[in-house]
Design a protein around this motif. Structure first.
Motif, PDB file in Angstrom:
ATOM      1  N   UNK A 196       0.836  -1.203   0.000  1.00 53.87           N
ATOM      2  CA  UNK A 196       0.000   0.000   0.000  1.00 53.87           C
ATOM      3  C   UNK A 196       0.870   1.251   0.000  1.00 53.87           C
ATOM      4  N   UNK A 197       1.945   1.234   0.782  1.00 52.95           N
ATOM      5  CA  UNK A 197       2.853   2.388   0.801  1.00 52.95           C
ATOM      6  C   UNK A 197       3.504   2.605  -0.565  1.00 52.95           C
ATOM      7  N   UNK A 198       3.909   1.514  -1.235  1.00 53.82           N
ATOM      8  CA  UNK A 198       4.521   1.630  -2.559  1.00 53.82           C
ATOM      9  C   UNK A 198       3.513   2.168  -3.578  1.00 53.82           C
ATOM     10  N   UNK A 199       2.269   1.717  -3.492  1.00 58.72           N
ATOM     11  CA  UNK A 199       1.223   2.208  -4.394  1.00 58.72           C
ATOM     12  C   UNK A 199       1.062   3.716  -4.237  1.00 58.72           C
ATOM     13  N   UNK A 200       1.051   4.189  -3.013  1.00 56.27           N
ATOM     14  CA  UNK A 200       0.897   5.625  -2.754  1.00 56.27           C
ATOM     15  C   UNK A 200       2.121   6.391  -3.244  1.00 56.27           C
ATOM     16  N   UNK A 201       3.301   5.925  -2.908  1.00 55.22           N
ATOM     17  CA  UNK A 201       4.532   6.626  -3.294  1.00 55.22           C
ATOM     18  C   UNK A 201       4.690   6.710  -4.807  1.00 55.22           C
ATOM     19  N   UNK A 202       4.214   5.672  -5.522  1.00 52.26           N
ATOM     20  CA  UNK A 202       4.324   5.649  -6.982  1.00 52.26           C
ATOM     21  C   UNK A 202       3.087   6.213  -7.679  1.00 52.26           C
TER      22      UNK A 202
END
Length: 633
Positions: A196-202
């Protein structure tokens, strides 16, 4: 509840305990879900074990052999509860079994698929590793998105598959089976937090939500399948086999007439026949006839055939019939004994562009062109009392290009409702629209679809011959290319910007258990919805072509549009008698009651036109609907 090995693995042994756990999950509003089944096929097999993991580290296990299959009714209701996030790896598998257990369409809500999230976050990235070949010393290593790989990559946890392959249909399950299954569920919420954090950051939130919603219509397509008239298919196979033998013999006569002598190959049984499936035999024969060829690709043979070479013409026919036979035999083999229908498997993110792909069998490879292609498609029929509704976007690739490039000529043509291929032909040939011939429009169609992706003049000439049988010299192709980009200068400028953008980088975020969250400067391309594809940079350059720089934003935007349509259509379907049964390239196909076909055709067209026009504004989007008794008309 039974406690296994003090590892917070709790087995639910009563309906009362089951109700308490469901209530706890609804209060927490998130859980991990995995299931074990008696087999891989939801039409034949059933769910045996349910594992639910919570944020407090507990994993609750339900053995349906003990608690009863009606427990799945409660699980189905949980899947439809939009207030609870369900974290699943390969949700399509689990949701297919749950839906099939209910015998009705389920409105799955708030699903987070670990596998799809990982595929999105990697966005086409890959590593290079040494190969064993001197000519190509490096080979791609594509990331593994299995649950075992994700647990090891992100958490440093090794999951043992030993018990996962055991007999889940046994009367009594062992403690080892239950604890192993629970361990797979334990990692889901931990992985969800990282991804979820990677989805937001990207900046992939919008695309991720779309992919999670698309699972529902994909499940419906796989479970519904499509009906193939097996008897008619076998008759057509017999006809094709006779045709193949006839063409094979014609090739032998032509070869023998011109002095072909087969080579004796060491260790192999000798044959006096030319093998039309052998590139070596075909190339040696044609070279002996003074044709200076280096390959036997279709475009090479097409050019020889257009020059009057009978052998090349027969060989093209042989290959076409062979391909059709392979397709028919493959599909016939995949008829499911449970319902007599074919159930292709669909994959949302196997293609880097986000386009749906399929296998077992590959629905995207169904022959389409010419009467022979239509004859095969006519084998796919609507059952009695039903019709097939097929709707596809009209010229969607060119409409997307008009949007992406902002080319004024293209945009105005679509706003005026003009035939874009006819317009291109008239402007290239400097003719009035009403003077454009059918062949000129066909040539313009080839030019349109190839040049918007950065195709070269050489490729244009080859495709004209190979795909459409139109003779086009290299000089003509170069002239058409030059005129095309004079007409659509906005497309040319957009392609230049895409190529230039390959020299710049964007920060793309990754994660592993050693480095934590980190970013790399990578070359990226984007769709209208924000889907991205990244390319690794090795040494001083990147492994991407001019074609890929132009292709991904267009093809990816088309994939986004179709998936948005699929999701809205799925939510709008209010009858179990109407089903989404296929998605092939830019078209969707429904199987509906005959007396409701007109209404469903209008509904699907309205959805496609509205969504397409909204995403591609100011370019209007239209669609074409057909009501059919068979896929081929």
């Amino acid at each position: 509840m039974a406690d296994f090995n003090n590892r917070s693995v709790l087995k639910i042994e009563s309906q009362r305990a089951w109700a308490q756990i469901l209530q706890e999950i609804r209060e927490l509003r998130i859980c991990g879900l995995s299931i074990e089944t008696t087999g891989p096929d939801p039409l034949f097999s059933s769910v045996r074990l349910i594992q639910l993991s919570l944020q407090n580290g507990c994993v609750y296990v339900v053995d349906l052999g003990e608690l009863g299959m009606e427990t799945l009714d409660d699980l189905a209701a949980l899947m439809e509860d939009g207030q609870v996030k369900k974290v699943i790896h390969n949700a399509k598998f689990a949701l297919s079994f749950i839906r099939e257990s209910q015998g009705r369409r389920l409105k799955f809500r708030n699903i987070f698929d670990i596998m799809l999230a990982s595929q999105l976050c990697w966005s086409g990235y890959y590593d290079l590793v040494p190969s064993k070949y001197v000519k190509n010393p490096w080979k791609k290593r594509i990331p593994d998105h299995s649950l075992e790989a994700l647990a090891e990559r992100h958490l440093g946890i090794i999951l043992d598959r030993g018990c996962q392959a055991s007999d889940w249909g046994a009367k009594d399950l062992t403690t080892e089976q239950i604890t192993s299954a629970a361990r797979y569920s334990e990692v889901l919420l931990l992985l969800q937090s990282i991804l979820q954090e990677l989805i937001v950051r990207n900046s992939l939130m919008r695309v991720a939500e779309l992919e999670f919603r698309t699972i529902s219509p994909v499940v419906e397509m796989e479970l519904s399948g499509i009906y193939l008239d097996a008897d008619a298919a076998r008759e057509l196979i017999s006809e094709k086999e006779e045709q193949l033998v006839e063409v094979f013999l014609q090739l032998q006569v032509e070869a023998e007439k011109n002095g072909f002598v087969p080579i004796q190959r060491e260790g192999k049984k000798s044959s006096r026949y030319l093998n039309p499936d052998s590139q070596e035999d075909v190339k040696r024969y044609l070279q002996s006839r003074c044709f200076n060829i280096t390959s036997t690709r279709a475009e090479v043979l097409r050019e020889l055939a257009m020059g009057g070479n009978i052998f090349a013409d027969r060989l093209l026919s042989y290959r076409q019939i062979s391909h059709q036979l392979a397709f028919l035999n493959s599909w016939l083999k995949d008829i499911h004994p449970a319902d007599g229908r074919i159930h292709p498997q669909y994959f949302q993110l196997k293609a880097e562009t986000g386009r749906l792909s399929s296998r077992k069998p590959n629905a995207q490879q169904a022959p389409k062109r010419g009467e022979e292609g239509l004859a095969i498609r006519r084998l796919f029929k609507a059952p009695p009392g039903k019709k097939l509704v097929k709707v596809d976007f009209s010229c969607i690739e060119l409409r997307i290009m008009a949007f992406l490039s902002g080319d004024e000529t293209m945009i105005k043509a679509f706003q005026a409702g003009q035939d874009i291929h006819k317009l291109t032909a008239s402007m290239i040939a400097n003719l009035p629209l009403d003077k454009v011939t059918k062949d000129q429009r066909q040539a313009a169609k080839i030019i349109n679809f190839l040049l918007i992706y950065g195709g070269s003049a050489e490729t244009l000439a080859q495709h004209a011959i190979c795909d459409y049988g139109l003779a086009m010299s290299l000089d003509e192709a170069r002239e058409y290319q030059e005129k095309y980009f004079e007409i659509y200068s906005g497309v040319r400028e957009w392609q230049k910007r895409q190529v230039e953008a390959m020299n710049y980088t964007h920060q793309h975020y990754f994660h592993n258990c050693v480095m934590g969250t980190f970013c790399l400067p990578l070359t990226c391309t984007f769709t209208a919805l924000g889907r991205r594809r990244v390319w690794p940079r090795f040494g001083v350059g990147i492994k991407a072509s001019k074609f890929q720089a132009s292709n991904m934003p267009s093809q990816g935007t088309g994939a986004d549009l179709l998936k948005i349509v699929m999701c809205e259509l799925y939510d709008r379907l209010d009858s179990e008698d109407a089903k989404i049964i296929a998605s092939i390239h830019d078209e969707l196909m429904l199987e509906v009651p005959e007396d409701q076909a007109d209404a469903y055709a209008k509904t699907l067209s309205e959805i496609m036109n509205r969504i397409g026009s909204r995403i591609l504004y100011p370019v209007p989007v239209t669609s074409e609907a057909e009501i059919l008794s068979s896929w081929g008309g």
